[in-house]
Write an enzyme that holds these catalytic residues in place. Structure first.
Site, PDB file in Angstrom:
ATOM      1  N   GLN A 193       0.887  -1.196  -0.063  1.00 53.49           N
ATOM      2  CA  GLN A 193      -0.238   0.086   0.025  1.00 53.49           C
ATOM      3  C   GLN A 193       0.844   1.328   0.104  1.00 53.49           C
ATOM      4  OE1 GLN A 193      -3.697   0.384   2.648  1.00 53.49           O
ATOM      5  NE2 GLN A 193      -2.197   1.669   3.874  1.00 53.49           N
TER       6      GLN A 193
ATOM      7  N   TYR B  32       0.729   4.610   0.334  1.00 50.75           N
ATOM      8  CA  TYR B  32      -0.017   5.757   1.098  1.00 50.75           C
ATOM      9  C   TYR B  32       1.117   6.861   1.865  1.00 50.75           C
ATOM     10  CZ  TYR B  32      -4.762   3.698   0.423  1.00 50.75           C
ATOM     11  OH  TYR B  32      -5.883   3.179  -0.075  1.00 50.75           O
ATOM     12  N   SER B  33       1.564   6.349   2.861  1.00 50.94           N
ATOM     13  CA  SER B  33       2.176   7.373   3.694  1.00 50.94           C
ATOM     14  C   SER B  33       3.591   7.836   3.035  1.00 50.94           C
ATOM     15  CB  SER B  33       2.632   6.605   4.881  1.00 50.94           C
ATOM     16  OG  SER B  33       1.755   5.999   5.758  1.00 50.94           O
TER      17      SER B  33
ATOM     18  N   SER C 199       4.662  -1.618   3.953  1.00 52.10           N
ATOM     19  CA  SER C 199       4.812  -2.944   4.432  1.00 52.10           C
ATOM     20  C   SER C 199       5.114  -3.868   3.507  1.00 52.10           C
ATOM     21  CB  SER C 199       3.456  -3.282   5.310  1.00 52.10           C
ATOM     22  OG  SER C 199       3.544  -2.436   6.555  1.00 52.10           O
TER      23      SER C 199
ATOM     24  N   GLU D 130     -11.966  -4.140   5.942  1.00 49.65           N
ATOM     25  CA  GLU D 130     -11.513  -5.011   6.839  1.00 49.65           C
ATOM     26  C   GLU D 130     -12.139  -4.779   8.231  1.00 49.65           C
ATOM     27  OE1 GLU D 130      -7.472  -7.036   6.563  1.00 49.65           O
ATOM     28  OE2 GLU D 130      -7.122  -5.232   6.499  1.00 49.65           O
TER      29      GLU D 130
ATOM     30  N   GLU E 124      -2.492  10.042  18.362  1.00 50.18           N
ATOM     31  CA  GLU E 124      -2.951  11.511  18.314  1.00 50.18           C
ATOM     32  C   GLU E 124      -3.953  11.779  17.639  1.00 50.18           C
ATOM     33  OE1 GLU E 124       1.262  10.934  20.232  1.00 50.18           O
ATOM     34  OE2 GLU E 124       0.273  10.412  18.444  1.00 50.18           O
TER      35      GLU E 124
END
Length: 401
Positions: A135, A137-138, A170, A253, A385
């Site tokens: 994935q 994304y980040s 990952s 999920e 956070e």
């Protein structure tokens, strides 16, 4: 024929969920034991090679695409039976696989948003576990703030040219494909102008750099894209629809995501209890200390409440309710309670915890590795956070600020 000898597909014919659970439990115990016996070398559920090989075995035996339509090779199991599978799989001690993102996130996203050609192209590789997905994304500077992504996909003949830098990706070093959230409108801001691209990681211009973790593994990676060509038929949905698709993908999920993690939490809680009750050479046990008993009791309450939250999420998914902010409460609760649990385990182990890489027993090694890995759990999938902001704004109704 015993349940352990059944063809896995025959388990679907169990008349009720209790019968399905019992037959599945017997099958998993038998099949996992045979897998371990045939493994070359020391079986290590923390090893990515071991995890991927077991996942390959499950897929070959038919335990993938459980909720997919039969037209795409699925089994159309109810969400309840999918939850039973995840629970029993965790209970037998088998590890999570490495293609979780492919099976749990991308596949249902393809089924919902993909064209028929995309489904026919990509779903078979996920079903067989031939194609591992990650994935994208980040990014540096855009971790939990997903809308701040800066990776660009510029229109080019036949598709797009992709340039950017993703991080904390990952299994990227094992993946063949990555779904990437990229900005296709250079003038756009925040969640507008983003698109959802399916990117082949084996082509020129892609560079994957594993990041070594505290545990010694390199499960997370950085991924660099430099003028990577993405064909037009690898755009999922419409251009500019990326944020909508990414938010939907995150919800797929929700009914089963925490089940294996909460089963493992309960198993580790029993491990820690046994450590507390173990007497030392003088006949004293750490459980004689009221402070230790208080910490364990609080964790036992956490385990029970988390199980109730998981059940509530599953029931909401079964009703078809849209995902809500309650998932943030579960994520914060689980990640922080899990860290407290493993901290108690290390306190009880004392100096033996320092031997986790050497002469310590398997129990000590497992707890130490879990402790080190858990440092990431309050960061991954949205920091505590960020999750507290969501809880404050969307559940408590507090003003933004």
């Amino acid at each position: 024929m015993s349940a352990a000898e059944l063809d896995p597909l025959a388990l679907d014919g169990q008349a009720d969920d209790a019968g399905f659970r019992a037959a599945l439990r017997a099958w998993l115990a038998s099949r996992y034991a045979r897998f371990i016996a045939a493994w070359q070398g020391e079986p290590d559920p923390a090893s990515l090679d071991f995890r991927q090989a077991w996942e390959d075995t499950l897929c070959a035996e038919g335990w993938s695409g459980m909720g997919w339509p039969r037209a795409y090779g699925g089994r159309e199991l109810s969400l309840q039976r999918q939850a039973i599978f995840h629970e029993e799989h965790a209970r037998c001690g088998a590890p999570l696989g490495v293609n979780l993102i492919g099976h749990g996130i991308l596949a249902p996203t393809l089924l919902h948003f993909g064209s028929e050609a995309q489904r026919q192209r990509f779903l078979p590789g996920i079903l067989s576990n031939r194609d591992v997905w990650c994935q994208g994304y980040s990014e540096p500077g855009a971790g939990s703030d997903l809308a701040a992504v800066r990776t660009r996909a510029q229109a080019a003949p036949g598709g797009y040219l992709l340039n950017g830098h993703k991080i904390w990706t990952s299994f990227a070093d094992r993946a063949a494909w990555c779904f990437v959230l990229a900005r296709t409108d250079a003038q756009s801001q925040r969640h507008r102008g983003l698109s959802f691209l399916l990117v082949d990681l084996r082509q020129p211009g892609v560079r994957v750099e594993p990041i070594r973790q505290l545990t010694g593994e390199a499960e997370f990676c950085e991924v660099f894209f430099e003028n990577v060509h993405v064909p037009a038929d690898c755009l999922l949905g419409d251009e500019g629809q990326g944020w909508k698709i990414a938010m939907a993908a995150a919800s797929f999920e929700r009914g089963t995501y925490f089940i294996p993690r909460l089963v493992r939490f309960a198993q580790e809680l029993d491990q820690v209890r046994a450590l507390a009750l173990r007497a030392d050479a003088s006949g004293q046990a750490r459980a004689d200390d009221a402070a230790v008993r208080h910490r364990w009791a609080r964790l036992a309450a956490d385990s029970h409440v988390l199980a109730l939250k998981s059940r509530r999420a599953l029931q909401a998914a079964q009703r078809g309710d849209p995902p809500g902010p309650e998932g943030s409460s579960t994520k914060v609760h689980w990640s922080e309670a899990h860290q407290r649990l493993l901290e108690l385990g290390l306190d009880l182990l004392g100096p033996d915890a320092c031997l986790a890489g050497g002469s310590a027993g398997r129990e000590e090694q497992g707890l130490m590795r879990a402790y080190l890995w858990s440092r990431a759990e309050t960061i991954l999938a949205g920091t505590s956070e960020i999750q507290r902001n969501i809880i404050g704004e969307q559940i408590l109704g507090l003003p933004k600020g």
